[in-house]
Design an enzyme around this catalytic site. Structure first.
Site, PDB file in Angstrom:
ATOM      1  N   GLY A   1       0.821  -1.212   0.000  1.00  0.00           N
ATOM      2  CA  GLY A   1       0.000   0.000   0.000  1.00  0.00           C
ATOM      3  C   GLY A   1       0.859   1.268   0.000  1.00  0.00           C
ATOM      4  CB  THR A   2       4.348   1.830  -1.182  1.00  0.00           C
ATOM      5  OG1 THR A   2       4.561   0.459  -0.898  1.00  0.00           O
ATOM      6  CG2 THR A   2       5.495   2.646  -0.651  1.00  0.00           C
TER       7      THR A   2
ATOM      8  CG  HIS B   1       9.408  -1.313  -2.021  1.00  0.00           C
ATOM      9  ND1 HIS B   1       8.332  -0.957  -1.245  1.00  0.00           N
ATOM     10  CD2 HIS B   1       9.024  -1.100  -3.306  1.00  0.00           C
ATOM     11  CE1 HIS B   1       7.344  -0.538  -2.035  1.00  0.00           C
ATOM     12  NE2 HIS B   1       7.747  -0.616  -3.284  1.00  0.00           N
TER      13      HIS B   1
ATOM     14  CB  SER C   1      -0.724  -7.245  -4.657  1.00  0.00           C
ATOM     15  OG  SER C   1      -0.645  -5.965  -5.214  1.00  0.00           O
TER      16      SER C   1
ATOM     17  CG  PHE D   1      -8.902   1.028  -5.283  1.00  0.00           C
ATOM     18  CD1 PHE D   1      -7.553   0.711  -5.399  1.00  0.00           C
ATOM     19  CD2 PHE D   1      -9.782   0.539  -6.241  1.00  0.00           C
ATOM     20  CE1 PHE D   1      -7.087  -0.076  -6.444  1.00  0.00           C
ATOM     21  CE2 PHE D   1      -9.324  -0.247  -7.289  1.00  0.00           C
ATOM     22  CZ  PHE D   1      -7.979  -0.564  -7.385  1.00  0.00           C
TER      23      PHE D   1
ATOM     24  NE  ARG E   1      -4.222  -7.133  -8.097  1.00  0.00           N
ATOM     25  CZ  ARG E   1      -5.042  -8.033  -7.569  1.00  0.00           C
ATOM     26  NH1 ARG E   1      -5.786  -8.776  -8.349  1.00  0.00           N
ATOM     27  NH2 ARG E   1      -5.106  -8.215  -6.254  1.00  0.00           N
TER      28      ARG E   1
HETATM   29  P1  A3P Z   1      -3.877  -4.926  -5.267  1.00  0.00           P
HETATM   30  O1  A3P Z   1      -2.952  -5.465  -6.327  1.00  0.00           O
HETATM   31  O2  A3P Z   1      -4.274  -5.971  -4.276  1.00  0.00           O
HETATM   32  O3  A3P Z   1      -5.043  -4.205  -5.833  1.00  0.00           O
HETATM   33  P2  A3P Z   1       2.099  -0.712  -3.470  1.00  0.00           P
HETATM   34  O4  A3P Z   1       1.637   0.679  -3.609  1.00  0.00           O
HETATM   35  O5  A3P Z   1       2.854  -0.960  -2.212  1.00  0.00           O
HETATM   36  O6  A3P Z   1       2.795  -1.187  -4.703  1.00  0.00           O
HETATM   37  O7  A3P Z   1       0.783  -1.616  -3.304  1.00  0.00           O
HETATM   38  C1  A3P Z   1      -0.085  -1.771  -4.372  1.00  0.00           C
HETATM   39  C2  A3P Z   1      -1.379  -2.339  -3.851  1.00  0.00           C
HETATM   40  O8  A3P Z   1      -2.104  -1.324  -3.160  1.00  0.00           O
HETATM   41  C3  A3P Z   1      -2.277  -2.812  -4.989  1.00  0.00           C
HETATM   42  O9  A3P Z   1      -3.050  -3.857  -4.413  1.00  0.00           O
HETATM   43  C4  A3P Z   1      -3.093  -1.559  -5.241  1.00  0.00           C
HETATM   44  O10 A3P Z   1      -4.268  -1.759  -5.959  1.00  0.00           O
HETATM   45  C5  A3P Z   1      -3.356  -1.131  -3.813  1.00  0.00           C
HETATM   46  N1  A3P Z   1      -3.750   0.281  -3.691  1.00  0.00           N
HETATM   47  C6  A3P Z   1      -3.187   1.346  -4.279  1.00  0.00           C
HETATM   48  N2  A3P Z   1      -3.837   2.458  -3.959  1.00  0.00           N
HETATM   49  C7  A3P Z   1      -4.842   2.086  -3.164  1.00  0.00           C
HETATM   50  C8  A3P Z   1      -5.904   2.810  -2.510  1.00  0.00           C
HETATM   51  N3  A3P Z   1      -6.036   4.105  -2.652  1.00  0.00           N
HETATM   52  N4  A3P Z   1      -6.765   2.103  -1.753  1.00  0.00           N
HETATM   53  C9  A3P Z   1      -6.639   0.769  -1.605  1.00  0.00           C
HETATM   54  N5  A3P Z   1      -5.673   0.041  -2.204  1.00  0.00           N
HETATM   55  C10 A3P Z   1      -4.784   0.699  -2.975  1.00  0.00           C
END
Ligand code: A3P
Length: 295
Positions: free
Chosen positions: A61-62, A109, A139, A233, A258
């Site tokens: 969720g970065t 990371h 993910s 999201f 996603r």
């Molecule tokens: P999913 O692939 O399960 O949808 P990171 O940013 O660390 O790369 O993590 C990406 C994950 O966070 C993806 O998960 C992405 O869809 C989800 N994500 C990104 N923005 C988000 C938001 N605003 N709310 C919820 N999930 C989010």
């Protein structure tokens, strides 16, 4: 450039950069040939007193927390017009890093030993974000499958093993997580703020309020509500995916945002895979006090 195609034993490979035994993404469209040296120089990059660092294993969720933190620091719910990778240590040259305007919300990371060496002595504020590792696994599989540089065409049935063995960029989730747990425990005076994807999903207003307090900001309830809304999201998917570089994505289709749900792993794991994952998880995390919500 030391490109490595990590084979997990099934014949499927994942293309990464190997630097001194550590696997990082190649960021092909950012770097040409100098990435290895830039990567090695990160420990010498100078931090500033008001820097904030978001640390998380990939897919925890970065992007979400970077957007929220940036809005808080800006004290504005205006959409951040840049993508997170413009402030991601391992995706930058030192020059790009130095040119980020302050106050900087950085993200990474990589583990502490590869980060700027002043991180602890400077008491840099660290936001540590976690997510249940089954959703991370799903993910990360989708991330690897969709991004060109990985040249990955593997199947999920093999991927669970790859993930559990840490045969991915940034290595093992277990090692990453346990290493941070020890650092956090050993440095009780350091400003760490613990967050989880699942808490952000269930109560974004409280979580953004807690984050604002940690950052030393006096954000109004209206601003916090507006930030929660803008960082929901669907809003982020609509407005941030189009900012991605289409060259990075297969079929030129960005898919950083996603599904954005808790528990999507249930649509991917077989019962046997889930039980095997639990066995490895229980063994590797037996001494950890971190807890995770899987649904
Ligand atoms: P999913 O692939 O399960 O949808 P990171 O940013 O660390 O790369 O993590 C990406 C994950 O966070 C993806 O998960 C992405 O869809 C989800 N994500 C990104 N923005 C988000 C938001 N605003 N709310 C919820 N999930 C989010």
């Amino acid at each position: 450039m030391p490109i490595k195609n990590i084979d997990d034993g099934s014949g499927e490979t994942l293309r990464v950069l190997e630097v001194d035994g550590y696997f990082a993404p190649t960021f092909d469209t950012v770097f040409q040939n100098q990435q290895e040296e830039e990567f090695r120089s990160i420990p010498n990059w100078p931090l500033k007193p008001d820097d904030v660092l978001i640390c998380a294993y990939p897919k925890a969720g970065t992007h979400w927390l970077w957007e929220v933190s940036s809005m808080l620091v800006n004290q504005s719910a205006d959409r951040v017009k840049l993508i997170k990778e413009t402030a991601m240590l391992e995706a930058l040259t030192e020059e790009q890093f130095r040119n980020i305007p302050s106050p900087r919300v950085l993200n990474t990371h990589i583990p502490l030993r590869l980060m700027p060496k002043d991180t602890l002595s400077n008491k840099t504020k660290i936001v540590f974000v976690q997510r249940n590792p089954k959703d991370i696994c799903v993910s990360f599989f989708n991330h690897h499958s969709k991004i060109v540089e990985y040249d990955f065409n593997g199947k999920f049935e093999n991927y669970v093993n790859r993930f559990l063995k840490g045969l991915v960029d940034y290595g093992s989730w277990f090692e990453y997580t346990l290493e941070w747990e020890k650092i956090i425990r050993d440095n009780p005076e350091h400003p760490f703020h613990m967050m989880s994807y699942e808490d952000m999903k269930s109560d974004p207003i409280s979580e953004i309020g807690r984050l604002s307090e940690f950052l030393g900001l006096k954000s109004s309830p209206e601003l916090i509500a507006e930030i929660a809304d803008k960082c929901d999201f669907s809003a982020m998917k609509k407005e941030k995916d189009p900012l991605e570089n289409t060259k990075d994505w297969k079929d030129a289709k960005p898919g950083m945002y996603r599904k954005g749900q808790v528990g999507d792993w249930k649509n991917w794991f077989t019962v046997a895979q889930s039980e095997y994952f639990d066995t490895v998880f229980n063994q590797r995390m037996k001494d950890s006090s971190f807890t995770y919500r899987f649904s």
